[in-house]
Design an enzyme around this catalytic site. Sequence first.
Site, PDB file in Angstrom:
ATOM      1  N   LYS A   2       0.892  -1.392   0.031  1.00 32.01           N
ATOM      2  CA  LYS A   2      -0.122   0.043   0.014  1.00 32.01           C
ATOM      3  C   LYS A   2       0.911   1.264   0.067  1.00 32.01           C
ATOM      4  CE  LYS A   2      -3.839  -2.449   2.120  1.00 32.01           C
ATOM      5  NZ  LYS A   2      -4.504  -2.884   3.328  1.00 32.01           N
TER       6      LYS A   2
ATOM      7  N   GLN B 113      -4.917  -1.729   9.689  1.00 33.85           N
ATOM      8  CA  GLN B 113      -4.712  -3.110   9.010  1.00 33.85           C
ATOM      9  C   GLN B 113      -5.422  -4.076   9.755  1.00 33.85           C
ATOM     10  OE1 GLN B 113      -3.639  -3.511   6.015  1.00 33.85           O
ATOM     11  NE2 GLN B 113      -3.196  -5.655   5.993  1.00 33.85           N
TER      12      GLN B 113
ATOM     13  N   ASP C 120     -11.338   2.439   4.015  1.00 37.55           N
ATOM     14  CA  ASP C 120     -11.752   1.190   3.733  1.00 37.55           C
ATOM     15  C   ASP C 120     -13.104   1.016   3.375  1.00 37.55           C
ATOM     16  OD1 ASP C 120      -9.593  -0.735   3.899  1.00 37.55           O
ATOM     17  OD2 ASP C 120      -9.614  -0.605   6.042  1.00 37.55           O
TER      18      ASP C 120
HETATM   19  N1  GUN Z   1      -6.272  -6.637   5.618  1.00 37.40           N
HETATM   20  C1  GUN Z   1      -6.328  -7.475   4.406  1.00 37.40           C
HETATM   21  N2  GUN Z   1      -7.182  -6.660   3.577  1.00 37.40           N
HETATM   22  C2  GUN Z   1      -7.469  -5.536   4.077  1.00 37.40           C
HETATM   23  C3  GUN Z   1      -8.055  -4.437   3.696  1.00 37.40           C
HETATM   24  O1  GUN Z   1      -8.480  -4.191   2.717  1.00 37.40           O
HETATM   25  N3  GUN Z   1      -8.420  -3.500   4.570  1.00 37.40           N
HETATM   26  C4  GUN Z   1      -8.012  -3.561   6.013  1.00 37.40           C
HETATM   27  N4  GUN Z   1      -7.818  -2.603   6.553  1.00 37.40           N
HETATM   28  N5  GUN Z   1      -7.348  -4.512   6.472  1.00 37.40           N
HETATM   29  C5  GUN Z   1      -6.966  -5.572   5.368  1.00 37.40           C
END
Ligand code: GUN
Length: 283
Positions: free
Chosen positions: A53, A97, A120
């Site tokens: 990311k 996360q 998100d």
């Molecule tokens: N962990 C795995 N995928 C995601 C996501 O799309 N958002 C978040 N916050 N955690 C994740």
Amino acid sequence: MSALIVDGKALALSLEKELRERVETLKEKGVSPHLAVVIAGDDPASHVYVRNKQRACERCSILSSRIDLPSNTTLEDILEVVAELNADSSVHGILVQSPAPEGVDELVIASAISPKKDVDGFHPANLGKLVQGDTSGLLPCTPSGVLMMLEKKSTGLSGAKAVVLGRSRIVGMPMALMLAQRGVDATVTIAHSRTEDAVALCREADIVVAAIGRPHTVKADWIKPGAFVVDVGISRTGDGGLAGDVDPGVEEVAGWLTPVPGGVGPMTIAMLMANTVSAAESL
Ligand code: GUN
């Protein structure tokens, strides 16, 4: 017949190019889009996702900051960090996360993030807007990415029969709502662990979205010839590789297939970038 493999990575890179232009326009107005990522604990997969990311932020000229917390972090600790980020006007997007440390309720975290910074798309206000058909909210990244792949590659979704395998808060449920929304107009069935004969439902479907998290579950004889099969699954195999929910044999039957890796994953990250830019634009 061999399916067309949908190159999520290439599509994500072309999206990022458009985003860079929007970021430039924002910067000319004195706004620097900024994503803050909170990660608690030392789950190796989560660290890889967060790094990916951050790299995407660099490619899009989006500022990123990362708040690393220990694995014994409590809900209260995370809420404190979220409150600080909510109050920080230089931060446009906040992502905590997942998975959070054991015992930490992720629903409470999702509700604590300001809906305007909820990149998100997990806040009840944003999910509520989706239910109401109001497109002004921030939408969950994985289903948004899937929808974009379907819209760019397939001849039409209106009236198509879609089966979503899995009913998670993050993927299955919002995916079903997005496919059924006005303007997309698919006819959607959600199948889950208690569904009787999910295989028969899939065999009728023009679109199958597999989001169950069990490797190679969806077999070639579940799929109608020519169907669009989207593989959201990403499981680690014993030999350190990655496996999707869809069996490789499906490639011989489907019309379109999203690969793992290189399909939904890069699109999810691109939609996170898009949400961050949108959050900065709607200040
Ligand atoms: N962990 C795995 N995928 C995601 C996501 O799309 N958002 C978040 N916050 N955690 C994740």
